[in-house]
Design a protein around this motif. Structure first.
Motif, PDB file in Angstrom:
ATOM      1  N   LYS A  58       1.293  30.413  -6.299  1.00  0.00           N
ATOM      2  CA  LYS A  58       1.985  29.546  -7.260  1.00  0.00           C
ATOM      3  C   LYS A  58       2.597  30.320  -8.428  1.00  0.00           C
ATOM      4  O   LYS A  58       3.244  29.716  -9.289  1.00  0.00           O
ATOM      5  CB  LYS A  58       1.007  28.498  -7.810  1.00  0.00           C
ATOM      6  N   ASP A  59       2.399  31.633  -8.467  1.00  0.00           N
ATOM      7  CA  ASP A  59       2.888  32.421  -9.595  1.00  0.00           C
ATOM      8  C   ASP A  59       4.271  32.990  -9.275  1.00  0.00           C
ATOM      9  O   ASP A  59       4.468  34.201  -9.214  1.00  0.00           O
ATOM     10  CB  ASP A  59       1.900  33.545  -9.915  1.00  0.00           C
ATOM     11  N   ASN A  60       5.236  32.096  -9.070  1.00  0.00           N
ATOM     12  CA  ASN A  60       6.590  32.506  -8.728  1.00  0.00           C
ATOM     13  C   ASN A  60       7.575  31.481  -9.284  1.00  0.00           C
ATOM     14  O   ASN A  60       7.181  30.374  -9.677  1.00  0.00           O
ATOM     15  CB  ASN A  60       6.745  32.665  -7.212  1.00  0.00           C
ATOM     16  N   TYR A  61       8.856  31.858  -9.285  1.00  0.00           N
ATOM     17  CA  TYR A  61       9.895  31.068  -9.942  1.00  0.00           C
ATOM     18  C   TYR A  61      11.086  30.905  -8.998  1.00  0.00           C
ATOM     19  O   TYR A  61      11.139  31.525  -7.930  1.00  0.00           O
ATOM     20  CB  TYR A  61      10.291  31.745 -11.262  1.00  0.00           C
ATOM     21  N   PRO A  62      12.055  30.050  -9.342  1.00  0.00           N
ATOM     22  CA  PRO A  62      13.158  29.786  -8.406  1.00  0.00           C
ATOM     23  C   PRO A  62      13.856  31.045  -7.892  1.00  0.00           C
ATOM     24  O   PRO A  62      14.204  31.122  -6.709  1.00  0.00           O
ATOM     25  CB  PRO A  62      14.097  28.903  -9.231  1.00  0.00           C
TER      26      PRO A  62
END
Length: 297
Positions: A58-62
C-alpha cells in the motif's frame, strides 16, 4: 511515521527529515519540487514503491502504479516473479545464518518493508544476528526507521550503493558490523538499477574487500534471457528515480568473478534451494530474475 503539518500543509517526517509537498489552500493543487533524495516526490516513480505495488503493498502512488501496470502489460507473470524473488530472500537469509554461519548481514537497496524482512528472518534463525539495511530513498528510510524501533542489533543507513566507501565508513554500520568476521552482502533486485558505466562488479568488490574469507554475496537480477520482453521494461523506468539496466545470466555471473558459487549456482529464484516439499514450478524460467549466492574464498 510521525508527520507534522502547518496551516498551509507543508509536512515533514520528524525522524527522517523528509519534506512533503506543499498544498495551496486557494488553488487546491499540489506543487512538487526538490530533489527526490531529500523531498518526498510522489510524482516521480520510485523503484522501491513500484516493487511494493507489484507485491500488493500500500506504500505507493499513482505514478508508481502506472509503471507497475506498464510492467504487467509487458510481463504478465511479473507479480508472481516478485513473489518468487521475495521468497528467495527468505530462503537465502535462512541459509546464510543457519548453514553458512553468518551473523551479520548488510542488505543493500533494502526497499520498503513487507512480510518476511531480512532482519525478521535472520533473528528467527539466530537471535544474535545483526542486520544493517542500506537505502537512499527517503520514503524507505522513514518506514524502515519506524519498523526497526525496538531492534537494537538492526539499523538502516541513508547511503548510496554508488558510494561504497561511504557505506563502509558510516558510523552506524561500523557500530554494528565487525569487519574481522565474515559478513553477507545482499543485492536483491537492485543491481539492475546500476549502469555498466558505474561498474557494478567493482562496487560489489569494494564493499566486500574489508571482510574476510567466508563472506557471502547474494544477488537477484532481472534478465531477458528467456523472456526478451524484459528488455522493453527498461523503458518504463526512464523517468523514475532509478533507470533499469537488465543483464544476461552470463553478465550477472561476471558480477562476482573470483568468488565461489554456492550450489546450485546461477538459477531461477524458485530453483535456489527450495524448502522441503516445495516443488519447483514448471514455469520457473518465466521468473524474469536470475539469482546466485557466492562465497569469498
Amino acid at each position: 511515521m510521525q508527520l507534522h503539518a502547518s496551516a498551509d500543509w507543508p509536512i515533514c517526517d520528524s525522524q527522517s527529515g523528509i519534506s512533503f509537498p506543499r498544498v495551496g489552500r486557494s488553488a487546491g493543487l499540489v506543487t512538487y519540487d526538490g530533489d527526490w533524495r531529500e523531498t518526498f516526490r510522489p510524482d516521480i516513480p520510485s523503484a522501491a514503491r513500484v516493487y511494493d505495488y507489484l507485491l500488493g503493498g500500500k506504500d505507493n502512488y499513482p505514478a508508481d502504479r502506472a509503471v507497475g501496470e506498464a510492467m504487467i502489460a509487458q510481463l504478465p507473470n511479473v507479480r508472481l516473479a516478485v513473489q518468487w524473488n521475495r521468497a528467495f530472500l527468505r530462503r537465502v537469509v535462512r541459509y546464510l545464518v543457519s548453514e553458512a554461519g553468518i551473523r551479520q548481514i548488510i542488505d543493500v537497496g533494502a526497499g520498503l518493508p513487507t512480510a518476511g524482512n531480512t532482519h525478521e528472518v535472520a533473528l528467527a534463525a539466530c537471535p544474535e544476528a545483526r542486520v544493517v539495511y542500506v537505502d537512499h530513498d527517503p520514503v524507505v528510510l522513514a518506514h524502515a526507521r519506524n519498523m526497526l524501533q525496538g531492534f537494537p542489533d538492526t539499523a538502516i543507513i541513508g547511503r548510496d550503493l554508488l558510494e561504497p566507501e561511504e557505506i563502509l565508513a558510516d558510523p552506524v554500520l561500523r557500530g554494528l558490523i565487525d569487519f574481522g568476521e565474515p559478513a553477507a552482502l545482499l543485492f536483491l533486485s537492485i543491481l539492475h538499477f546500476v549502469s555498466d558505466d558505474d561498474d557494478p562488479p567493482g562496487l560489489i568488490a569494494r564493499l566486500l574487500a574489508p571482510f574476510p574469507a567466508g563472506s557471502h554475496v547474494a544477488i537477484s537480477h532481472a534478465t531477458p534471457d528467456t523472456v526478451p520482453e524484459v528488455n522493453e521494461v527498461e523503458r518504463v523506468f526512464d523517468e523514475a528515480t532509478e533507470q533499469a539496466h537488465v543483464r544476461s545470466r552470463a553478465e550477472v555471473r561476471r558480477l562476482v568473478a573470483g568468488l565461489e558459487l554456492v550450489e546450485p549456482g546461477l538459477v531461477w529464484p524458485p530453483e535456489w534451494r527450495p524448502d522441503p516439499g516445495e516443488p519447483v514450478p514448471a514455469n520457473a524460467a518465466e521468473a524474469y530474475y536470475c539469482v546466485l549466492v557466492a562465497r569469498k574464498p
